[in-house]
Structure formats: structure tokens, C-alpha cells
Scaffold this active site. Sequence first.
Site, PDB file in Angstrom:
ATOM      1  N   TRP A  13       0.843  -1.209   0.000  1.00  0.00           N
ATOM      2  CA  TRP A  13       0.000   0.000   0.000  1.00  0.00           C
ATOM      3  C   TRP A  13       0.873   1.252   0.000  1.00  0.00           C
ATOM      4  CZ3 TRP A  13      -1.927   2.642   4.955  1.00  0.00           C
ATOM      5  CH2 TRP A  13      -1.006   2.484   5.994  1.00  0.00           C
ATOM      6  N   ASP A  14       2.160   1.072   0.268  1.00  0.00           N
ATOM      7  CA  ASP A  14       3.103   2.186   0.256  1.00  0.00           C
ATOM      8  C   ASP A  14       2.954   2.988  -1.039  1.00  0.00           C
ATOM      9  OD1 ASP A  14       3.877   0.044   1.924  1.00  0.00           O
ATOM     10  OD2 ASP A  14       5.946   0.723   2.030  1.00  0.00           O
ATOM     11  N   GLU A  53       0.624  -2.488  12.672  1.00  0.00           N
ATOM     12  CA  GLU A  53       0.892  -3.931  12.620  1.00  0.00           C
ATOM     13  C   GLU A  53       1.296  -4.519  13.966  1.00  0.00           C
ATOM     14  OE1 GLU A  53       3.693  -3.899   9.403  1.00  0.00           O
ATOM     15  OE2 GLU A  53       2.122  -4.100   7.898  1.00  0.00           O
ATOM     16  N   LYS A  91       2.361   1.001  16.270  1.00  0.00           N
ATOM     17  CA  LYS A  91       3.601   0.988  15.493  1.00  0.00           C
ATOM     18  C   LYS A  91       3.695   2.213  14.578  1.00  0.00           C
ATOM     19  CE  LYS A  91       5.862  -1.822  11.908  1.00  0.00           C
ATOM     20  NZ  LYS A  91       5.686  -2.984  11.032  1.00  0.00           N
ATOM     21  N   GLN A  92       2.576   2.528  13.914  1.00  0.00           N
ATOM     22  CA  GLN A  92       2.601   3.577  12.887  1.00  0.00           C
ATOM     23  C   GLN A  92       1.222   4.202  12.782  1.00  0.00           C
ATOM     24  OE1 GLN A  92       3.081  -0.045  10.309  1.00  0.00           O
ATOM     25  NE2 GLN A  92       2.541   1.427   8.729  1.00  0.00           N
TER      26      GLN A  92
HETATM   27  O1  IFM Z   1       3.665  -1.473   4.095  1.00  0.00           O
HETATM   28  C1  IFM Z   1       4.571  -1.348   5.136  1.00  0.00           C
HETATM   29  C2  IFM Z   1       3.833  -1.553   6.432  1.00  0.00           C
HETATM   30  O2  IFM Z   1       2.844  -0.585   6.617  1.00  0.00           O
HETATM   31  C3  IFM Z   1       4.800  -1.489   7.592  1.00  0.00           C
HETATM   32  N1  IFM Z   1       5.831  -2.473   7.427  1.00  0.00           N
HETATM   33  C4  IFM Z   1       6.590  -2.289   6.187  1.00  0.00           C
HETATM   34  C5  IFM Z   1       5.682  -2.340   4.974  1.00  0.00           C
HETATM   35  C6  IFM Z   1       6.489  -2.093   3.696  1.00  0.00           C
HETATM   36  O3  IFM Z   1       7.043  -0.821   3.723  1.00  0.00           O
END
Ligand code: IFM
Length: 775
Positions: free
Chosen positions: A353-354, A496, A609-610
Site C-alpha cells: 500500500w506504500d 501492525e 507501530k505507525q
Molecule cells: O507497508 C509497510 C507496512 O505498513 C509497515 N511495514 C513495512 C511495509 C512495507 O514498507
Amino acid sequence: MRTGMNYFESNPWLIGENEFQTDWLGKAETVMCLGNGYMGIRSATEESYIGEKRDTFVAGTFNKFDDNEVTELPNVPDLIGMDIRLNNKRLDLTNGEVQGYQRTLNLKTGELIRSFVWEYKEVKAAFTFKRFVSFSEKHLLGQSVEIKNLSNGLDLEINSGIDGQVTNNGSQHFTEGDKALAEGKYMQMMPYTGTSNIFFVLSTVHQLVKKQDIYEETKKRIEMGRRKIYNRYWLSLEKNEAVTIEKISSIHTSMDKETAGQTLNEVKDLALEGLKSAREKGYQVLLASSAKAWEKQVWSVLPITIASNNFKDQLAINFAKYHLHVMTPAHDERMNIGAKGLSGEGYKGHTFWDTEIFMLPYFTFTHPKIAESLVTYRYLGLEGAHKKALSNGFEGAQFPWEAAWPDDGETTPVWGAADIITGKPTKIWSGFIEQHITSDVTFGIKQFIDVTNNQQFAREKGYEVILDTAKFWASRLEWQEDRQRYEILHVVGPDEYKEQIDNNAFTNYTAHWNISLAMKLYQTLKTEETVIFEKLNEKLELDRVYEEWQEKINKLYLPQPNKEGVIPQDDTYLSKDILDLTTYKNSSHVGTLFHDYNLEQVNDMQVTKQADVLLLLFLFEDLFPKKEKLINWNYYEPKTLHDSSLSLSTHAILAADLGKLDLSYDLFNQAMNIDMGENMASSNEGIHAASLGGIWQMTVFGYGGVRCLNGKLRIEPHLPEAWHRLAFGIIWQGNPLDVTVTKEQMIIVNQGTKDVEVEAFGTLHSVSNELIINL
Ligand code: IFM
């Protein structure tokens, strides 16, 4: 001790290092990686060192080593390496003394230069290594190595050619392949990938120049070894005499569109002809043409200038744009951007999804043709998405979490790193249940259509993806009898660190948005575009599915703010333990939480995490009032570790929107330092592609204040204290707009042919030539 890369205040186009450290090979190889979207080459030095990662990748050439591994971009035989011996001593900077070491990548021209004087026992010589990957001729790369003898008499031996002994961390993806030699100097190697059966033609030629003459007199021998073909040169240099070796190489594969259907021999001949003509031109001419292409295709297109107290801000945007173009296969819509671009083995070259949420916006707003290629890749991926939905018992298109060749379907590995408590490999749940990727793909496509107004793409491809993904979501919803509503259970959201959770807010809201969008589209097509409607209706059974959408949409549960105004990230997040995260938040390394806890334990903590809920608030900003955003910012920011490089840019933009400009700028700095900064191990596996898209977004969306909201353009800039002036451009529905922002004023100049409607600070303006707004 060196910390971080080397920058030049007077020149925001240069990034490099002024000290050689074998511990930090990975950082330099990645940060100074070369490429052109067709190929990417990590900047490993010519001579080898333990710990180096000598990788070359060609976009889209995926191969699966065996059934226990997932498909990945194979590491192509190396064309860069050279073994250089001086009086029988191998050039090795860990021996002897190194003076004046400099290695610098010029982002503007794409040329990498390394120079130093090496003294070891009786040997002393000055070296200048130069190389580039051509931006104008995608198959070509050039090297030039000058060696000047500073000792009394020097016997030089140089071994250089094509080395097929490289692997992907041990997995050898290639057959040995044939080797060929033409006219005593053109070397070629032709291996196949083991399972995908793609052939590669690697070609190279050397030319020695001594005292301005082409130096053919030297003693030389071509040798062929196992997976190797190389030239051995022996020559002597007098004191202060110099020799230059030019090496021009090329890569072709059976995946190349322009030679599709041609046999290996035909491609081999064509590669040889190309190489001969490139050799005639020589390094300097080829480099000049490549630099011209960089200027024309990248730097002169909607340039961004930042007048800031910190010169690194301008460097950061140049760095981000450089890498975004190095990693993006703009030449072929069957290919997309890897999470590490073409700069490392991390994530195996797979697309996440990046692309849609972090990198695509740059292309959509500034290079619509490239963006079209990227969104077309998803259209071509519908077959793989159907496969995935079907295997999970769903309808429609469920996009894979990790994607490689468009119709491969899911390519996420099943097992990851070992659990520090149990010692067993941890299961990677993302490939099974990180499902928001499907609405992220739709989000990228919708934004592409709105910003570019590319109706042809919409009619031929985009609408189908929007409808097919909504069909997936409708079949994915689960009816909860006791709560009388549809829910989405058992997922991983953007955060995640929370696995197998129910009703992740980001997932539910974006699924709801995806279905609602499809419902509106259904109505519009049915009444206004009947031919397209009939075609899609037949293919996707839209009339039936629409009834399902109608029945489900208002019953889909959207997590609502609690009495304090906090939107629950998922059903259980707010009831989990709260931890003091100060140590982890202050750590310069990511993932330090896992030095103390395993994922199961982290699952039970309010640790994110994010960006997750906050990403939702940024992407769908008109759904949430500012007060609610602030409450959620205050709640989630302290709990977010930014352990993913995708996180900081979102928080920086949101902070800017909320008027927290100092904090936003601090986050901007942290984000740009993910690859450019002091952590010398952070980029070993490859560049953080999404965070580079994030640098552009922080600049243009965050401080430039640009948003595409419901198909309308809004520009509300707010510069951080350190910035005095920001100038950037975007293309809105075919009309290039130049935007200049100072603390006092915003000026928009419409360079296009049509008036553009822009909303700014609550007022709608129609810009035909110029709009000036005092801030
Ligand atoms: O897509 C990301 C995910 O959101 C976090 N871990 C790394 C992946 C790839 O960059």
C-alpha cells in the site's frame, strides 16, 4: 567518528561520505544507489569488502527460488566489481593509509564519484572512480576509473567483467548461462532465471586510456570461470603517470517490451550493437545525455525550492525526488514500485500500500503519465485480486498485501523473524488479513482520476477497480446478530503491532468509503454512461451487487468516538494496558520495544507501530471535525512509536494542519533523516520508499497545504518557522499551477489553458491567470 552522511551547505544536490567505514557499507550502498526505474544498482564499491551487498535489480523480473520461498527480484550478475592489484597488493582500504577520501552522489546528474589516495607499503596511487546508470538509455551504465601512480614504478593488474556468482542472500536465481566474446573485447553472459525462465543478456566492454591515447597495447587476457567472464589487464605506470579504464555495460531481458517475442540470440545481437555504439560515444558523452534526461524529465518539471534556515530541507526534497525516479518503472505498466525501490533485497521488490498512500500522490500531482502506469498495474492485477478473494471465500477483487507480477496474487511470505521468547518463527499475518490494501488501491485510483481528470483511464480501467473492490468488501462484511450490524473481524490494520483484531477503524471506514463510492458510481454510470454501465454490469453483476450494497452500507459499523472523543483504533485497543514509552520513543533505532517484549505482549498494550487512526483523519479529513482530530492526536501521538518509516510524514502533516508547526517540523526532520540521517544501519536492506513519498507530501500537502477533497482542489499553506519561502508546482486536471508561499502571501499562477477552481481558507476562487492571497 563519522555520524550520518556528508552534506554540502553550498550545494543541495550532493550527498556522500568523507570517510570509509566497512561497518557502514550498507548505508552508503543504499543512499547513493543508482538507477533509472528499469534497473537499480546498489553503490557497492568496485573492490569487495566483507559485509557488502552487491545488488543489481531489473524491475519486474521476479523469480521464485523454490516452493519454500516467495517470488523476489533476483540479484543480477554484477557488472560493477573490479579487482585491482598494485605491485601484487589488492586494493583494499582496510589496509594501509587512505587520504582525502570522498564519495559523493550528484543527485542532479545521477553521477557517483569516489576519490582518494591509497598508500600501502611501497605503493601510493590516487584513484577516481566514476559511474552512472543512464537515465536516457535505460539499458546502459557507465564506469570510469582513473589510477594515477604516485610511487616509483607500479605494476598494475585489473580484473573486471561480469560476475554471476552473486546471490540474494544465498538464493541463486540464475542458471549458469552461455558466455560469449565478440571481437576479442565485447563480453556477454546470458543466464535464465530458474523458475520464471526470463533470459538476461549482460554485456560489457572495457577501454583503457593512457596519455590521452586509446591504450590497446596492454597485455590482456579474457578469462571465463564458473558464472564469470572477465578481462585481465596487466600494465606498468611510471611515476605520475595515469591510466583510465572506461567500462560500458548494458542489461537486456526477455521482459523488455521493445524486444518482446525476440529470441535470446536476437536480443544478444541487439545488445552487442547497442554496446558498440555506446563505446564509441564514451563515458562523458553518455553521462551528458543521461544528465540532460534527468533535467528534462525530473528537475525542470514543477521544481520545488525551499528557502529555509536549514539547507538540508532543500536537499531532502531533491533526495526524495531523485530516489522516487530511480525506483519507479515508468516504462512498463506491468511493474510497480517496491517498498525498498530497486535499492535492496528488503521486501523482495514487492509492492505494498506504500505505493498508493505514500508514493503515488507525488506522481499523480506532478507526473500524471507515470501515475497512470502505476494505477494501470493495479488494473492488471485484478486477476490476481480475484484469485485471492476466491481462495478466501469472497467475491470481487481483494488485492494482495504484497504484490509482484500483476497476476501473481498474494506474495507475502508466511513466516518472519524468530520470536524472542519462544524462538519460533512468527507468522506474518499481513498476507492473510491486512485487508485495508484493497481500499487503499481504490483510494489511489480515485485520487488519480480526480486530480488528472483522465476520463479514458477511468472508463477503461479505473471504474472497474472501484466497483470490483466494493464487491469484495460487501462480501467480506460479517453480520453480528446480537449487535444488529455488519462488522469486519479478524484483521490487521495499518498498526501492525495489533494482530487479529476486530473493527479496525481505518479498515472499516475505508471499506465504507469504498462501497459508498461504488454506489455513487453505479448511479452515475447507469444514468449517464449506459454503454460502460452495461459492459461492467455484465462482467460484475452490478445490479445484484448494488442491492447488497444498499442493504449493507448503513449497517456497517463505523467505530465512533468515546465520551472523551477518542475514536477506538479497534474493539479492544482502548482497554489495553498503557505503557511508559519514553525510552522507546527516544531511541534512535526502531523496534527497540522488541528487546523487552514479544509481539503477543505488544498486542496487549496501547502501543501503536505507525499512524493508524491518525492516518484516517488525514486521508479523510473532511469526515472529522478539527476538535475531534485534536483529541485523537493528543491520544494517539504519544502512543505511536513510528517504528515504521510510513508513520512520521502522516503525523507531520496532521500536526501542521492542527497548527502545531514546531512539532510538525521536528517530525519532518525525523522523517527526512530516516535514510539521510545518522543511523548508519537504518538503510541496510534498502531505501525507505514510502518515506521519500512522505517527504514530498510533507512539503506539498503539509506546508503547501494542498489537498484533493471530494474531487475539489484546496490549497491552504502554512510554513514552519524555519521556512521563509516555498515554491512548488502541481498539475490540476491538465493545468500546471505554480504556487509560491511566504509567511505573508500565497501566489498561484495558472500556466494552463483552463480556469482552475481552488478553495483557500473557506473561499472558492476561480484562477484563470494569477491569484494572490495575503496570509
Ligand atoms: O507497508 C509497510 C507496512 O505498513 C509497515 N511495514 C513495512 C511495509 C512495507 O514498507
